[in-house]
Design an enzyme around this catalytic site. Structure first.
Site, PDB file in Angstrom:
ATOM      1  CB  VAL A 142       7.676   7.030  14.433  1.00  0.00           C
ATOM      2  CG1 VAL A 142       7.322   7.682  13.109  1.00  0.00           C
ATOM      3  CG2 VAL A 142       9.005   6.278  14.328  1.00  0.00           C
ATOM      4  CB  CYS A 199      -5.336  10.638  11.313  1.00  0.00           C
ATOM      5  SG  CYS A 199      -3.740   9.955  11.715  1.00  0.00           S
ATOM      6  CE  LYS A 206      -1.813   1.528   4.053  1.00  0.00           C
ATOM      7  NZ  LYS A 206      -1.514   2.922   4.408  1.00  0.00           N
ATOM      8  CG  ASN A 207       2.219   2.654   3.516  1.00  0.00           C
ATOM      9  OD1 ASN A 207       1.066   2.948   3.206  1.00  0.00           O
ATOM     10  ND2 ASN A 207       2.587   2.450   4.766  1.00  0.00           N
ATOM     11  CG  ASP A 265       3.174   1.621   9.683  1.00  0.00           C
ATOM     12  OD1 ASP A 265       3.367   1.767   8.470  1.00  0.00           O
ATOM     13  OD2 ASP A 265       2.899   2.560  10.445  1.00  0.00           O
ATOM     14  NE  ARG A 322      -1.767  12.763   7.681  1.00  0.00           N
ATOM     15  CZ  ARG A 322      -0.542  12.835   7.168  1.00  0.00           C
ATOM     16  NH1 ARG A 322      -0.007  11.769   6.628  1.00  0.00           N
ATOM     17  NH2 ARG A 322       0.122  13.963   7.174  1.00  0.00           N
ATOM     18  NE  ARG A 325       0.366  10.945  10.105  1.00  0.00           N
ATOM     19  CZ  ARG A 325      -0.197   9.874   9.547  1.00  0.00           C
ATOM     20  NH1 ARG A 325      -1.298   9.403  10.021  1.00  0.00           N
ATOM     21  NH2 ARG A 325       0.341   9.310   8.492  1.00  0.00           N
ATOM     22  NE  ARG A 329      -7.275   4.596   5.672  1.00  0.00           N
ATOM     23  CZ  ARG A 329      -6.975   5.833   6.040  1.00  0.00           C
ATOM     24  NH1 ARG A 329      -7.523   6.342   7.132  1.00  0.00           N
ATOM     25  NH2 ARG A 329      -6.132   6.553   5.358  1.00  0.00           N
TER      26      ARG A 329
HETATM   27  C1  EPZ Z   1       4.061   7.068   6.183  1.00  0.00           C
HETATM   28  O1  EPZ Z   1       3.276   8.112   6.730  1.00  0.00           O
HETATM   29  C2  EPZ Z   1       3.163   5.841   6.132  1.00  0.00           C
HETATM   30  N1  EPZ Z   1       2.005   6.116   5.272  1.00  0.00           N
HETATM   31  C3  EPZ Z   1       2.691   5.497   7.544  1.00  0.00           C
HETATM   32  O2  EPZ Z   1       1.923   4.304   7.460  1.00  0.00           O
HETATM   33  C4  EPZ Z   1       3.916   5.217   8.416  1.00  0.00           C
HETATM   34  O3  EPZ Z   1       3.492   4.958   9.742  1.00  0.00           O
HETATM   35  C5  EPZ Z   1       4.847   6.441   8.387  1.00  0.00           C
HETATM   36  O4  EPZ Z   1       5.195   6.757   7.026  1.00  0.00           O
HETATM   37  C6  EPZ Z   1       6.132   6.206   9.162  1.00  0.00           C
HETATM   38  O5  EPZ Z   1       6.789   5.085   8.639  1.00  0.00           O
HETATM   39  C7  EPZ Z   1       2.174   6.033   3.934  1.00  0.00           C
HETATM   40  O6  EPZ Z   1       3.257   5.746   3.432  1.00  0.00           O
HETATM   41  C8  EPZ Z   1       0.941   6.304   3.108  1.00  0.00           C
HETATM   42  P1  EPZ Z   1       6.091  10.539   8.233  1.00  0.00           P
HETATM   43  P2  EPZ Z   1       3.852   9.642   6.723  1.00  0.00           P
HETATM   44  O7  EPZ Z   1       5.962  11.782   7.421  1.00  0.00           O
HETATM   45  O8  EPZ Z   1       4.605   9.878   5.457  1.00  0.00           O
HETATM   46  C9  EPZ Z   1       6.276  13.769  11.666  1.00  0.00           C
HETATM   47  C10 EPZ Z   1       0.066   2.932   7.754  1.00  0.00           C
HETATM   48  O9  EPZ Z   1      -0.393   2.415   8.775  1.00  0.00           O
HETATM   49  N2  EPZ Z   1       6.287  14.771  10.588  1.00  0.00           N
HETATM   50  O10 EPZ Z   1       7.326   9.713   8.109  1.00  0.00           O
HETATM   51  O11 EPZ Z   1       2.736  10.541   7.063  1.00  0.00           O
HETATM   52  C11 EPZ Z   1       4.902  13.114  11.792  1.00  0.00           C
HETATM   53  O12 EPZ Z   1       4.044  13.911  12.582  1.00  0.00           O
HETATM   54  C12 EPZ Z   1       0.530   4.375   7.801  1.00  0.00           C
HETATM   55  O13 EPZ Z   1       0.211   2.353   6.649  1.00  0.00           O
HETATM   56  C13 EPZ Z   1       6.464  16.118  10.903  1.00  0.00           C
HETATM   57  O14 EPZ Z   1       6.608  16.479  12.061  1.00  0.00           O
HETATM   58  O15 EPZ Z   1       4.861   9.565   7.945  1.00  0.00           O
HETATM   59  C14 EPZ Z   1       5.204  11.799  12.442  1.00  0.00           C
HETATM   60  O16 EPZ Z   1       5.271  11.977  13.850  1.00  0.00           O
HETATM   61  C15 EPZ Z   1       0.275   5.018   9.155  1.00  0.00           C
HETATM   62  N3  EPZ Z   1       6.453  17.034   9.902  1.00  0.00           N
HETATM   63  C16 EPZ Z   1       6.603  11.463  11.900  1.00  0.00           C
HETATM   64  O17 EPZ Z   1       7.136  12.672  11.353  1.00  0.00           O
HETATM   65  C17 EPZ Z   1       6.298  16.683   8.589  1.00  0.00           C
HETATM   66  O18 EPZ Z   1       6.323  17.575   7.697  1.00  0.00           O
HETATM   67  C18 EPZ Z   1       6.582  10.404  10.801  1.00  0.00           C
HETATM   68  O19 EPZ Z   1       5.790  10.924   9.758  1.00  0.00           O
HETATM   69  C19 EPZ Z   1       6.120  15.316   8.274  1.00  0.00           C
HETATM   70  C20 EPZ Z   1       6.122  14.380   9.291  1.00  0.00           C
END
Ligand code: EPZ
Length: 424
Positions: free
Chosen positions: A333, A123, A29-30, A311, A99, A128, A403
């Protein structure tokens, strides 16, 4: 489906049966989500194979069509072609559902010079924010406006630069890598995410004619090109689905053969399962996992790849609820990713939470209960606990699971689970 339209399905599980047999792993998915969004970078036809049938994928298809693409699905293959116009606005009702849609900003900014995208909003697992995405676009020369819940980015032509990410955000790395692919000059993304899904996206972009090196390391070099062309691609197997079913074998003391699998994407989980006493064998694209009677408690602390995947934190906690002793789990994370704890406690798990730390004192058995899913991976943890628990578990708000887990009950029933879906 928009919120509220969700089919309020229930899953009912009769637990206590070891799972035995083969499970086929779906496409990631990701990896599929950003790859489908990357087709916005060209008007030429793209073919993407091994795309799972999931609500999140349907949501991104709806968004691509809204932005001017034609998408045709034949089983697990999507053919994406361009319509007459490419639009540059992604509205709230489409972005809030999924998102990861915020990742359309990079391609649309690079192609159109202007993009307006609804802020995704938070969420269940956290606020996020997208600050790193926006800082990166500014570094590439874009001007950013925030108003009425929308962010507008504008740039005549993005200019290559060197940008350091405060945190190795997966989404920000994807957004900036795509924007930089069509910028003038070379971009260095320092402190970039190293997840396998980033590498799969980089492979897709390079097959489109991009010039990206360093994928899988913390420094990406992207040499901007004038245009990108169409291509064919097969999405990698889903490592989180794989990890979830590995834990299913362990928690039910079963014996599962998972295929196709990429053990190199799950080194940390494989190591932890080994420490817990679970046997994991890898054999050209197969992962064979056998559960044991006595599970050892094993601590886990989530981190960006190649650390323990956030995850799989909830599924791991479900497993540790049945270990012989106390384990400590830290979520580093996301800021609020323990919503599965009260539900596991209802099933008899002994868990103490303090901030980002959870202390899990293993019990001899869990007991079935009515539980509610708060987010995708918390839901996975509840299914795993229900499979191991004595008696019946009824799981509400199953739409979260739809999802991210393709054909969940079909795959589990085929290996001996007593699980059935019904309406609320
Ligand atoms: C991706 O989300 C995945 N989703 C998530 O999987 C996964 O948990 C996450 O990466 C971490 O591995 C998809 O790929 C669609 P991040 P993403 O930006 O890109 C902070 C699932 O269950 N952050 O790496 O949104 C954020 O708040 C989903 O399949 C900022 O502070 O994750 C979080 O605490 C859930 N500012 C941390 O970084 C930003 O501009 C990780 O977020 C961006 C992120």
């Amino acid at each position: 489906m928009a919120e509220g339209e969700h089919s309020l399905d229930l899953l009912t599980i009769e637990g206590g049966r070891p799972l035995k047999g083969d499970i086929s792993i779906s496409g990631s998915k990701n990896a599929a989500l950003p790859i489908l969004i990357a087709t916005l970078l060209t008007d030429e036809p793209c073919g993407v194979k091994n795309v799972p049938s999931l609500d999140d994928i349907e949501a991104v298809i709806g968004l691509l069509v809204f932005l001017g693409k034609n998408v045709v699905r034949q089983r697990d293959r999507l053919d994406i072609t361009a319509g007459p116009t490419l639009y540059g606005e992604a509205p709230y009702e489409l972005v809030r559902k999924m998102r990861a849609s915020v990742v359309v900003m990079g391609p649309l900014l690079a192609r159109l010079g202007k993009v307006k995208v609804s802020l995704p909003g938070g969420c269940a697992i956290g606020g996020r924010p997208v600050n790193i995405h926006l800082e990166g676009f500014k570094a590439l020369g874009a001007s950013i406006q925030l108003e009425e819940g929308y962010v507008t980015a504008e740039a005549n032509r993005l200019q290559g630069t060197s940008f350091t990410l405060d945190f190795a955000s997966v989404g920000a790395t994807e957004n900036l890598m795509m924007a930089a692919s069509l910028a003038r000059g070379t971009t260095l993304l320092i402190g970039a995410a190293k997840e396998p899904e980033i590498t799969d996206l980089a492979d897709f972009l390079n097959h489109m004619g991009a010039r990206i090196t360093g994928a899988g390391t913390d420094t990406l070099t992207i040499e901007g090109v004038e245009r990108l062309h169409g291509t064919e691609h097969e999405v990698i197997p889903d490592r989180i689905e794989t990890g979830t079913y590995m834990i299913a074998a362990a928690i039910t003391r079963g014996d599962l053969d998972l295929h196709p699998a990429r053990p190199e994407h799950l080194r940390e989980l494989i190591a932890k399962l080994g420490q817990a006493g679970v046997s994991v064998d890898q054999d050209n694209g197969h992962l064979r996992v056998k559960g044991v009677k006595d599970l050892h408690p094993v601590d886990a602390e989530t981190a960006v790849h190649p650390g323990f995947p956030t995850d799989l934190q909830a599924p791991w906690m479900a497993l540790m609820s049945l270990a012989r002793g106390v384990s400590h789990i830290a979520e580093r994370v996301f800021e609020n990713r323990f919503m599965h704890v009260p539900e596991l406690q209802r099933m008899g798990a002994r868990i103490q939470v303090k901030g980002p730390h959870a202390a899990v004192e293993g019990v001899d058995s869990l007991s079935g209960a009515e539980v509610m899913v708060s987010d995708l991976r918390a839901g996975a943890a509840l299914v795993l606990a229900g499979l191991a628990a004595e008696g019946k578990t009824v799981i509400h708000r199953v739409y979260h699971l739809d999802r991210g887990y393709e054909h969940l009950e079909r795959k589990l029933s085929a290996v001996g689970a007593r699980i059935r879906r019904s309406q609320e």
